[in-house]
Motif scaffolding. Structure first.
Motif: not given
Length: 187
Positions: A36-53
């Motif tokens: 088991y691994e804890l994944i904190d979204l803060l560690d990924y700094n994902l902006p609002h979806l910014d992929e073109i495809v």
């Protein structure tokens, strides 16, 4: 060994989800039936979806998307720890989910939620999203109410029945995660 990611689905300052996610992780690792691994979204700094495809095409262009995709691809199943905001999940969790497609496919997911009615409505929305992503959602879920499982709506004090509820959910999650490994191998 089967790998399960526990995704902390809130990035809000002062978030209740941090204590909940750590509680899930602490109990889960004692089981010994998966990694088991804890994944904190803060560690990924994902902006609002910014992929073109669209993510279904798998043609990522952003470094943060590649990092997120690599992390999610490394797991066989997930526990999503979600708050309930306005009868749904957090925007941060939904955004993180929407960045990817194939990395979620043919894996299992279980839910731990919290809110005024235990986060039930947030999980109902996530179950719909899971189906579209070919994530097999397990039926048992863990729900924490702000009134009963948090002192003053902020200090996490889970009820005595909650560890058993978590174990029930994890039993099914691990079982489904193992079973779906054969589906992924055949793809």
């Amino acid at each position: 060994m089967t790998r399960i990611g526990i995704i902390l689905g809130s990035t809000r300052p002062g978030r209740n989800g941090e204590a909940v996610a750590h509680w899930v992780h602490d109990l889960a690792v004692k089981r010994g039936d998966a990694e088991y691994e804890l994944i904190d979204l803060l560690d990924y700094n994902l902006p609002h979806l910014d992929e073109i495809v669209p993510p279904i095409m798998g043609q990522y262009s952003q470094p943060h998307t590649f990092k997120w995709a690599e992390k999610i691809a490394s797991f066989d199943g997930f526990v999503m720890v979600t708050p309930e905001y306005n009868h749904s999940t957090s925007g941060a969790l939904k955004n993180a989910i929407d960045f990817l497609y194939a990395e979620w496919n043919n894996k299992a997911v279980g839910f731990v939620s919290y809110g005024s009615v235990g986060g039930a409505r947030a999980v109902e929305h996530l179950r719909l999203v899971a189906g579209q992503l070919k994530l097999a959602d397990v039926s048992p879920q863990v729900m924490f109410t702000l009134r009963e499982d948090f002192e003053n709506h902020s200090v996490f004090t889970p009820g005595e029945q909650q560890p058993a509820a978590l174990n029930d959910m994890l039993d099914e999650l691990v079982s489904w995660s193992k079973a779906l490994a054969t589906v992924r191998a055949a793809s």
